[in-house]
Write an enzyme that holds these catalytic residues in place. Structure first.
Site, PDB file in Angstrom:
ATOM      1  N   ASN A   4       0.846  -1.199   0.000  1.00 33.34           N
ATOM      2  CA  ASN A   4       0.000   0.000   0.000  1.00 33.34           C
ATOM      3  C   ASN A   4       0.878   1.245   0.000  1.00 33.34           C
ATOM      4  O   ASN A   4       2.099   1.149  -0.070  1.00 33.34           O
ATOM      5  CB  ASN A   4      -0.949  -0.014   1.209  1.00 33.34           C
ATOM      6  CG  ASN A   4      -0.175  -0.085   2.511  1.00 33.34           C
ATOM      7  OD1 ASN A   4       0.573   0.813   2.843  1.00 33.34           O
ATOM      8  ND2 ASN A   4      -0.337  -1.185   3.232  1.00 33.34           N
ATOM      9  N   LYS A  43     -13.507  -0.471  15.877  1.00 33.07           N
ATOM     10  CA  LYS A  43     -12.161  -1.044  15.999  1.00 33.07           C
ATOM     11  C   LYS A  43     -11.655  -0.991  17.440  1.00 33.07           C
ATOM     12  O   LYS A  43     -10.943  -1.888  17.883  1.00 33.07           O
ATOM     13  CB  LYS A  43     -11.181  -0.329  15.043  1.00 33.07           C
ATOM     14  CG  LYS A  43     -11.353  -0.820  13.610  1.00 33.07           C
ATOM     15  CD  LYS A  43     -10.464  -0.125  12.597  1.00 33.07           C
ATOM     16  CE  LYS A  43     -10.873  -0.562  11.179  1.00 33.07           C
ATOM     17  NZ  LYS A  43     -10.265   0.192  10.117  1.00 33.07           N
ATOM     18  N   LYS A  84     -10.735  -4.648  18.881  1.00 33.36           N
ATOM     19  CA  LYS A  84      -9.305  -4.932  19.098  1.00 33.36           C
ATOM     20  C   LYS A  84      -8.864  -4.623  20.541  1.00 33.36           C
ATOM     21  O   LYS A  84      -7.682  -4.664  20.838  1.00 33.36           O
ATOM     22  CB  LYS A  84      -8.459  -4.163  18.067  1.00 33.36           C
ATOM     23  CG  LYS A  84      -8.865  -4.478  16.616  1.00 33.36           C
ATOM     24  CD  LYS A  84      -7.850  -4.043  15.579  1.00 33.36           C
ATOM     25  CE  LYS A  84      -8.387  -4.265  14.162  1.00 33.36           C
ATOM     26  NZ  LYS A  84      -7.399  -4.209  13.110  1.00 33.36           N
ATOM     27  N   PHE A  86      -4.320   2.831  14.861  1.00 32.50           N
ATOM     28  CA  PHE A  86      -4.668   3.857  13.880  1.00 32.50           C
ATOM     29  C   PHE A  86      -5.747   3.278  12.998  1.00 32.50           C
ATOM     30  O   PHE A  86      -5.769   2.066  12.757  1.00 32.50           O
ATOM     31  CB  PHE A  86      -3.448   4.255  13.040  1.00 32.50           C
ATOM     32  CG  PHE A  86      -2.761   5.503  13.532  1.00 32.50           C
ATOM     33  CD1 PHE A  86      -2.065   5.498  14.720  1.00 32.50           C
ATOM     34  CD2 PHE A  86      -2.827   6.689  12.804  1.00 32.50           C
ATOM     35  CE1 PHE A  86      -1.440   6.645  15.187  1.00 32.50           C
ATOM     36  CE2 PHE A  86      -2.211   7.852  13.259  1.00 32.50           C
ATOM     37  CZ  PHE A  86      -1.513   7.820  14.459  1.00 32.50           C
TER      38      PHE A  86
HETATM   39  O1  PMT Z   1       2.819   6.189   6.550  1.00 32.29           O
HETATM   40  P1  PMT Z   1       2.146   7.470   6.101  1.00 32.29           P
HETATM   41  O2  PMT Z   1       2.301   7.708   4.616  1.00 32.29           O
HETATM   42  O3  PMT Z   1       2.564   8.651   6.935  1.00 32.29           O
HETATM   43  O4  PMT Z   1       0.588   7.294   6.320  1.00 32.29           O
HETATM   44  C1  PMT Z   1       0.046   7.194   7.594  1.00 32.29           C
HETATM   45  C2  PMT Z   1      -1.108   6.180   7.679  1.00 32.29           C
HETATM   46  C3  PMT Z   1      -2.276   6.661   6.826  1.00 32.29           C
HETATM   47  C4  PMT Z   1      -0.630   4.810   7.187  1.00 32.29           C
HETATM   48  C5  PMT Z   1      -1.506   6.075   9.203  1.00 32.29           C
HETATM   49  O5  PMT Z   1      -1.891   7.341   9.665  1.00 32.29           O
HETATM   50  C6  PMT Z   1      -2.624   5.065   9.409  1.00 32.29           C
HETATM   51  O6  PMT Z   1      -3.787   5.342   9.271  1.00 32.29           O
HETATM   52  N1  PMT Z   1      -2.250   3.797   9.783  1.00 32.29           N
HETATM   53  C7  PMT Z   1      -3.158   2.678   9.925  1.00 32.29           C
HETATM   54  C8  PMT Z   1      -3.456   2.066   8.590  1.00 32.29           C
HETATM   55  C9  PMT Z   1      -4.328   0.833   8.691  1.00 32.29           C
HETATM   56  O7  PMT Z   1      -3.856  -0.234   8.432  1.00 32.29           O
HETATM   57  O8  PMT Z   1      -5.536   1.046   9.140  1.00 32.29           O
HETATM   58  P2  PMT Z   1      -6.654  -0.128   9.323  1.00 32.29           P
HETATM   59  O9  PMT Z   1      -7.876   0.628   9.670  1.00 32.29           O
HETATM   60  O10 PMT Z   1      -6.654  -1.027   8.141  1.00 32.29           O
HETATM   61  O11 PMT Z   1      -6.122  -0.946  10.578  1.00 32.29           O
HETATM   62  C10 PMT Z   1      -6.472  -0.610  11.912  1.00 32.29           C
HETATM   63  C11 PMT Z   1      -5.332  -0.939  12.849  1.00 32.29           C
HETATM   64  O12 PMT Z   1      -5.086  -2.362  12.832  1.00 32.29           O
HETATM   65  C12 PMT Z   1      -4.020  -0.270  12.509  1.00 32.29           C
HETATM   66  O13 PMT Z   1      -3.422   0.188  13.718  1.00 32.29           O
HETATM   67  C13 PMT Z   1      -3.183  -1.390  11.885  1.00 32.29           C
HETATM   68  O14 PMT Z   1      -1.788  -1.216  12.159  1.00 32.29           O
HETATM   69  C14 PMT Z   1      -3.739  -2.628  12.568  1.00 32.29           C
HETATM   70  N2  PMT Z   1      -3.658  -3.866  11.764  1.00 32.29           N
HETATM   71  C15 PMT Z   1      -4.394  -3.973  10.624  1.00 32.29           C
HETATM   72  C16 PMT Z   1      -4.335  -5.160   9.895  1.00 32.29           C
HETATM   73  C17 PMT Z   1      -3.532  -6.211  10.352  1.00 32.29           C
HETATM   74  N3  PMT Z   1      -3.445  -7.346   9.684  1.00 32.29           N
HETATM   75  N4  PMT Z   1      -2.816  -6.061  11.470  1.00 32.29           N
HETATM   76  C18 PMT Z   1      -2.863  -4.911  12.196  1.00 32.29           C
HETATM   77  O15 PMT Z   1      -2.191  -4.785  13.222  1.00 32.29           O
END
Ligand code: PMT
Length: 404
Positions: free
Chosen positions: A213, A343, A347, A329
């Site tokens: 991504n 979330k 989580k 995040f």
């Molecule tokens: O890196 P940059 O370009 O500065 O951009 C920042 C960002 C947009 C990446 C950051 O601000 C952000 O939003 N990060 C979380 C991205 C994400 O994966 O969001 P999600 O809503 O899909 O996941 C929710 C949370 O679960 C996140 O904390 C993620 O790390 C975690 N996760 C998700 C999937 C997975 N298989 N394992 C996880 O731990």
């Protein structure tokens, strides 16, 4: 109170310059300090002036440069004035001679006399030939100074002016500048251990292709840097990005979601605060080919089967101790609040930082971000659009309120 975003604004820095080829880097350091809003007084040895004249430092600092204890009017004592008014003092480069004199309290020129009168934090940046630097007498003097509370910035390894390859290079000006900022930052995270994940994960299809991504790592790196500046012991687990690791941070490089899960879970026990900023790929190719997949003639489409990756954050939510603070995040394109709240529950998080992705000035890749913090008690705090470093500090402020 120092503003964590501009720790140098309005501060007075005393810059000592001794004689080494790296004096040209002190000029750039002076420029960076001034640009950050600091006032700078410069004191130079005679040897330093063999490399760069005092006029350069005088023009850039907009202050007289002290070179001689006897040259000034005796109506005021200039070297004592600059020593007592500084908020931090740095000697860059610091020669073996200067280090030896400082270690033993010798004050036989303008620079060593001035620095003996400094009561604010002092940083020394040794720079010399590798054999000189490794000499037991130099190392012993550095030990003495370190035990006295002087902050010693280790020199870099590399090719030196004398063509030797090894330790002894003066670190780059931006790095010395970064460490001066840290000296002046308030240390409200002292004693806290912070584990941060950043960047994307990269899930191989074959040896040349992958699923990933747009995460640049900027948001996660900003949080790791801010926490380190504020005194935390920080570990950063990062997917592949093109950023320099933040100074003073233990950085673990990973590639896939599974690598990130292994690294995060192995570091989890020692962490007080865990902030999961990484954009983890939710799916990975079911099969990773060991050789490059070839295009066959007449082939119009190719079907790639993906399987679900482990959810690292969810697993951490299950394992988390009551004394640990877990932050996720959420990257959302719609229904920010509803999705973020789901979330938090699913989580088992203490807080989630939700950002809208898809806009040019927020989320992935941008230097700025627009974040709303949601807490497990149902409250929320909106952070307006701002630089990711500013977002990082506000997020840390919010965490500190919760964990104190
Ligand atoms: O890196 P940059 O370009 O500065 O951009 C920042 C960002 C947009 C990446 C950051 O601000 C952000 O939003 N990060 C979380 C991205 C994400 O994966 O969001 P999600 O809503 O899909 O996941 C929710 C949370 O679960 C996140 O904390 C993620 O790390 C975690 N996760 C998700 C999937 C997975 N298989 N394992 C996880 O731990």
């Amino acid at each position: 109170m120092t503003d964590p975003l501009t720790p140098l604004a309005g501060k007075q820095i005393l810059l000592g310059v001794t004689g080494g080829i790296a004096v040209y880097k002190s000029v750039e350091l002076l420029r960076l300090l001034k640009k950050a809003g600091a006032g700078v007084d410069v004191v130079m040895t005679e040897a330093a002036r063999q490399f760069v004249g005092k006029t350069t430092f005088e023009v850039l600092s907009e202050n007289p440069v002290i070179t001689d204890l006897w040259a000034d009017s005796h109506a005021s004592v200039a070297h004592i004035d600059v020593a007592s008014r500084c908020d931090a003092a740095v000697i860059a480069p610091a020669t073996a001679n200067c280090i030896a004199k400082m270690a033993h309290g010798i004050a036989d020129d303008a620079l060593t006399t001035t620095f003996l009168a400094v009561t604010s934090p002092v940083m020394l940046c040794p720079s010399m030939n590798t054999d000189m630097y490794q000499n037991i007498r130099v190392q012993r003097n550095l030990d003495i100074l370190e035990k006295d509370g002087v902050y010693i910035l280790d020199p870099d390894d590399g090719v030196l002016a004398c063509k030797t390859v090894g330790a002894g290079r003066l670190p780059e000006p931006w790095f010395i500048f970064d460490r001066i900022c840290r000296m002046l930052s308030s240390k409200d995270f002292t004693g806290k251990s912070v584990l941060v994940s950043a960047g994307p994960t990269l899930e191989p299809i074959d040896p040349v292709r992958y699923v990933s991504n747009h995460s640049s790592g900027k948001m996660g790196y900003a949080i790791a840097r801010a926490a380190e500046m504020r005194g935390a012991a920080v570990t950063l687990v990062t997917g592949p990005v093109s950023l320099d690791p933040p100074a003073g941070v233990e950085t673990v490089h990973v590639q896939t979601c599974q690598d990130m899960a292994d690294a995060m879970l192995s570091k989890m026990d020692g962490a007080d605060i865990i902030i999961k900023v990484a954009a983890v790929a939710d799916f990975r190719p079911k099969k990773q080919e060991s050789v490059k997949i070839k295009k066959t003639s007449g082939q119009d489409e190719m079907i790639l089967t993906l399987v679900q990756n482990p959810d690292i954050l969810q697993r951490m939510g299950q394992l988390k101790r009551p004394d640990q603070f877990l932050v996720g995040f959420a990257a959302e394109t719609n229904d920010l609040a509803a999705n973020a709240r789901k979330k938090i529950q699913k989580k088992n998080l203490d807080m989630i930082a939700a950002n809208l992705v898809g806009a040019a000035d927020s989320g992935f890749k941008a230097d700025t971000n627009k974040v709303t913090l949601f807490f497990k008690d149902g409250s929320q705090k909106e952070i307006g659009l701002m630089d990711k470093q500013a977002v990082a500090h506000i997020l840390l402020d919010a965490i500190l309120v919760q964990v104190s």
